[in-house]
Write a protein that holds these residues in place. Structure first.
Motif, PDB file in Angstrom:
ATOM      1  N   VAL A   1     -47.072   7.215  52.166  1.00  0.00           N
ATOM      2  CA  VAL A   1     -48.361   7.897  52.224  1.00  0.00           C
ATOM      3  C   VAL A   1     -48.279   9.141  53.100  1.00  0.00           C
ATOM      4  O   VAL A   1     -48.900  10.169  52.817  1.00  0.00           O
ATOM      5  CB  VAL A   1     -49.454   6.939  52.731  1.00  0.00           C
ATOM      6  CG1 VAL A   1     -50.745   7.690  53.035  1.00  0.00           C
ATOM      7  CG2 VAL A   1     -49.731   5.855  51.694  1.00  0.00           C
ATOM      8  N   ARG A   2     -47.471   9.084  54.166  1.00  0.00           N
ATOM      9  CA  ARG A   2     -47.281  10.251  55.033  1.00  0.00           C
ATOM     10  C   ARG A   2     -46.368  11.292  54.389  1.00  0.00           C
ATOM     11  O   ARG A   2     -46.197  12.379  54.932  1.00  0.00           O
ATOM     12  CB  ARG A   2     -46.640   9.836  56.369  1.00  0.00           C
ATOM     13  CG  ARG A   2     -47.470   8.967  57.250  1.00  0.00           C
ATOM     14  CD  ARG A   2     -46.914   8.964  58.664  1.00  0.00           C
ATOM     15  NE  ARG A   2     -45.479   8.709  58.724  1.00  0.00           N
ATOM     16  CZ  ARG A   2     -44.916   7.505  58.809  1.00  0.00           C
ATOM     17  NH1 ARG A   2     -45.695   6.428  58.777  1.00  0.00           N
ATOM     18  NH2 ARG A   2     -43.619   7.367  58.900  1.00  0.00           N
TER      19      ARG A   2
ATOM     20  N   ALA B   1     -54.972   3.665  53.219  1.00  0.00           N
ATOM     21  CA  ALA B   1     -54.145   2.463  53.251  1.00  0.00           C
ATOM     22  C   ALA B   1     -53.909   1.959  51.833  1.00  0.00           C
ATOM     23  O   ALA B   1     -54.786   2.043  50.984  1.00  0.00           O
ATOM     24  CB  ALA B   1     -54.815   1.376  54.084  1.00  0.00           C
ATOM     25  N   LEU B   2     -52.728   1.436  51.589  1.00  0.00           N
ATOM     26  CA  LEU B   2     -52.412   0.908  50.267  1.00  0.00           C
ATOM     27  C   LEU B   2     -52.732  -0.577  50.191  1.00  0.00           C
ATOM     28  O   LEU B   2     -52.574  -1.307  51.175  1.00  0.00           O
ATOM     29  CB  LEU B   2     -50.930   1.129  49.957  1.00  0.00           C
ATOM     30  CG  LEU B   2     -50.503   2.593  49.868  1.00  0.00           C
ATOM     31  CD1 LEU B   2     -49.006   2.668  49.625  1.00  0.00           C
ATOM     32  CD2 LEU B   2     -51.255   3.323  48.787  1.00  0.00           C
ATOM     33  N   PRO B   3     -53.179  -1.078  49.036  1.00  0.00           N
ATOM     34  CA  PRO B   3     -53.585  -2.489  48.897  1.00  0.00           C
ATOM     35  C   PRO B   3     -52.378  -3.402  48.762  1.00  0.00           C
ATOM     36  O   PRO B   3     -52.092  -3.937  47.699  1.00  0.00           O
ATOM     37  CB  PRO B   3     -54.420  -2.465  47.610  1.00  0.00           C
ATOM     38  CG  PRO B   3     -53.828  -1.358  46.804  1.00  0.00           C
ATOM     39  CD  PRO B   3     -53.407  -0.314  47.795  1.00  0.00           C
TER      40      PRO B   3
ATOM     41  N   LEU C   1     -50.813  12.302  58.391  1.00  0.00           N
ATOM     42  CA  LEU C   1     -50.071  11.109  58.803  1.00  0.00           C
ATOM     43  C   LEU C   1     -50.235   9.941  57.839  1.00  0.00           C
ATOM     44  O   LEU C   1     -49.473   8.973  57.906  1.00  0.00           O
ATOM     45  CB  LEU C   1     -50.515  10.670  60.200  1.00  0.00           C
ATOM     46  CG  LEU C   1     -50.271  11.664  61.342  1.00  0.00           C
ATOM     47  CD1 LEU C   1     -50.838  11.112  62.639  1.00  0.00           C
ATOM     48  CD2 LEU C   1     -48.785  11.972  61.497  1.00  0.00           C
ATOM     49  N   GLY C   2     -51.257   9.995  56.978  1.00  0.00           N
ATOM     50  CA  GLY C   2     -51.487   8.887  56.061  1.00  0.00           C
ATOM     51  C   GLY C   2     -52.184   7.707  56.705  1.00  0.00           C
ATOM     52  O   GLY C   2     -52.019   6.573  56.265  1.00  0.00           O
ATOM     53  N   VAL C   3     -52.955   7.967  57.776  1.00  0.00           N
ATOM     54  CA  VAL C   3     -53.744   6.920  58.416  1.00  0.00           C
ATOM     55  C   VAL C   3     -55.195   7.366  58.407  1.00  0.00           C
ATOM     56  O   VAL C   3     -55.515   8.491  58.034  1.00  0.00           O
ATOM     57  CB  VAL C   3     -53.262   6.651  59.861  1.00  0.00           C
ATOM     58  CG1 VAL C   3     -51.813   6.199  59.875  1.00  0.00           C
ATOM     59  CG2 VAL C   3     -53.441   7.871  60.754  1.00  0.00           C
TER      60      VAL C   3
ATOM     61  N   TYR D   1     -52.905  10.517  45.137  1.00  0.00           N
ATOM     62  CA  TYR D   1     -51.679   9.790  45.505  1.00  0.00           C
ATOM     63  C   TYR D   1     -50.591   9.868  44.443  1.00  0.00           C
ATOM     64  O   TYR D   1     -49.618   9.128  44.509  1.00  0.00           O
ATOM     65  CB  TYR D   1     -51.981   8.319  45.847  1.00  0.00           C
ATOM     66  CG  TYR D   1     -52.891   8.173  47.033  1.00  0.00           C
ATOM     67  CD1 TYR D   1     -52.380   8.236  48.328  1.00  0.00           C
ATOM     68  CD2 TYR D   1     -54.257   7.995  46.864  1.00  0.00           C
ATOM     69  CE1 TYR D   1     -53.224   8.129  49.421  1.00  0.00           C
ATOM     70  CE2 TYR D   1     -55.103   7.883  47.956  1.00  0.00           C
ATOM     71  CZ  TYR D   1     -54.583   7.949  49.231  1.00  0.00           C
ATOM     72  OH  TYR D   1     -55.407   7.837  50.314  1.00  0.00           O
ATOM     73  N   VAL D   2     -50.745  10.777  43.465  1.00  0.00           N
ATOM     74  CA  VAL D   2     -49.666  10.953  42.493  1.00  0.00           C
ATOM     75  C   VAL D   2     -48.402  11.423  43.203  1.00  0.00           C
ATOM     76  O   VAL D   2     -47.288  10.996  42.884  1.00  0.00           O
ATOM     77  CB  VAL D   2     -50.086  11.951  41.396  1.00  0.00           C
ATOM     78  CG1 VAL D   2     -48.912  12.262  40.480  1.00  0.00           C
ATOM     79  CG2 VAL D   2     -51.244  11.389  40.586  1.00  0.00           C
TER      80      VAL D   2
END
Length: 381
Positions: free
Chosen positions: A168-169, A150-152, A10-12, A214-215
């Motif tokens: 991200v998901r 999480a992205l900055p 899920l990207g969390v 994260y590429v």
């Protein structure tokens, strides 16, 4: 699925999943050995719906209710009733109104636990030190979440947070839909400068700080940004028809330059305004670019250089001196230099805008003036 595996999908972060369980009743239906969480396909579907809704700006409590009701409705449609799953969802909804604080050390806004009214206002403050886009655009900065995955993003539009979570998901439909919505709602220039660029920079910073992770997120997001830019059509407010005798705007990356997204954004912005363009893309050889200029007879040529190694002043001067037309009435193009590679370079007589908005203004004024062969008003070195 385990909690860790589901969080990666899920990207969390796992903490976010536990928080959603505690606050909104979005917990697993099965707990192995009475302690370990195991998430069923139905649990996963509910949480995927929760992520999509919060990414779209729905407050988490409302998103939780909608995700549970949708899952219960699907269960009823398949089996004539929601059964035990529906009863569990009904019991969980008693926790939806809980509003306890986010876990210590967490940034609730990035993980989707803060309602829209708590998010920073649109058009947050610009950041220092980030790579510029068209001519030097810099994204927002400020608060940063250190949550896993999480992205900055910092203090930026709510749309950036939703777009980042969807990327991200690897939720391609959500990424595509949010980009299209941003362009439709704000127009191309604002969508690029305040939504797309900050999110792209956030993905780049995450990749740079996480050892080549994260590429895949960066590739997916870049592809969908490019797709969204190519979908842009002339606005109903475009001041047409333009004087086609002036020729189109030629856009090209210099030899060796592979970064095309900012140039694609400029092409889309010109298209939105109804201005004619010819887009040649990445790494255009000098001979091919010269031939294109002579054949097309452009009003302006935009030369993009992301890095100093590809920014060639002699090449730019060569293009500026290229002529076409009959003897005694020859014309030359206005040359516009785009990208951070030109910073600090002497380019007398050539226009170097500092942002996408300024580049659009310069090129629009070039057409409005009808003064072919000389730069429109704008900054020049």
């Amino acid at each position: 699925m385990t909690t860790g595996g589901l969080a990666r999908r899920l990207g969390v972060s796992p903490t976010t999943l536990r928080s959603w369980d505690r606050r909104y009743g979005l917990g697993p239906a099965v707990r192995a050995d009475g302690r370990h969480r195991r998430w069923t396909p139905r649990d996963v579907a509910v949480l995927e719906a929760m992520c999509r809704l919060t990414s779209a700006g729905v407050p988490p409590a409302e998103a939780a209710r909608a995700a549970q009701e949708a899952a219960a409705g699907e269960g009823a449609a398949r089996g004539g009733g929601a059964g035990a799953a529906g009863e569990a969802a009904a019991e969980r909804r008693t926790a939806v109104d809980g509003t306890g604080p986010a876990p210590a050390g967490r940034s609730a806004a990035v993980d989707g636990e803060a309602p829209p009214e708590r998010l920073p206002p649109a058009g947050g403050s610009p950041a220092a030190g980030a790579r510029p886009a068209v001519g030097g655009l810099k994204p927002g900065s400020g608060r940063r979440s250190h949550a896993a995955g999480a992205l900055p993003l910092g203090d930026v539009r709510q749309e950036c947070r939703g777009l980042a979570r969807a990327a991200v998901r690897l939720d391609a439909p959500a990424v595509d839909g949010q980009l299209a919505s941003a362009v439709e709602r704000y127009g191309l220039a604002v969508a690029w400068e305040e939504v797309m660029v900050p999110t792209l920079h956030a993905v780049g910073r995450k990749w740079a700080s996480s050892g080549d992770r994260y590429v895949e997120v960066e590739h997916l997001l870049s592809w969908h940004v490019s797709t969204a830019l190519r979908r842009v059509t002339p606005s109903s407010r475009a001041a047409t028809p333009w004087d086609v005798a002036q020729g189109p705007v030629v856009l090209a990356c210099l030899p060796g330059e592979q970064h095309t997204l900012p140039l694609e954004a400029l092409n889309a912005g010109l298209t939105e305004r109804g201005l004619p363009t010819r887009m040649f893309g990445a790494a255009v050889p000098l001979e091919a670019l010269t031939a294109a200029v002579r054949r097309v007879g452009p009003a302006a040529v935009v030369l993009w250089a992301q890095g100093r190694s590809t920014a060639s002043i002699p090449l730019a001067r060569h293009i500026a001196a290229t002529q076409w037309g009959v003897r005694g009435a020859r014309s030359q193009p206005t040359v516009v230099l785009g990208g951070p590679g030109w910073a600090g370079r002497s380019a007398r007589g050539m226009v170097r805008p500092s942002s996408l908005t300024e580049a659009l203004s310069v090129l629009t004024a070039r057409y409005e003036s009808g003064a072919r062969g000389r730069p429109a008003d704008g900054p020049a070195d």
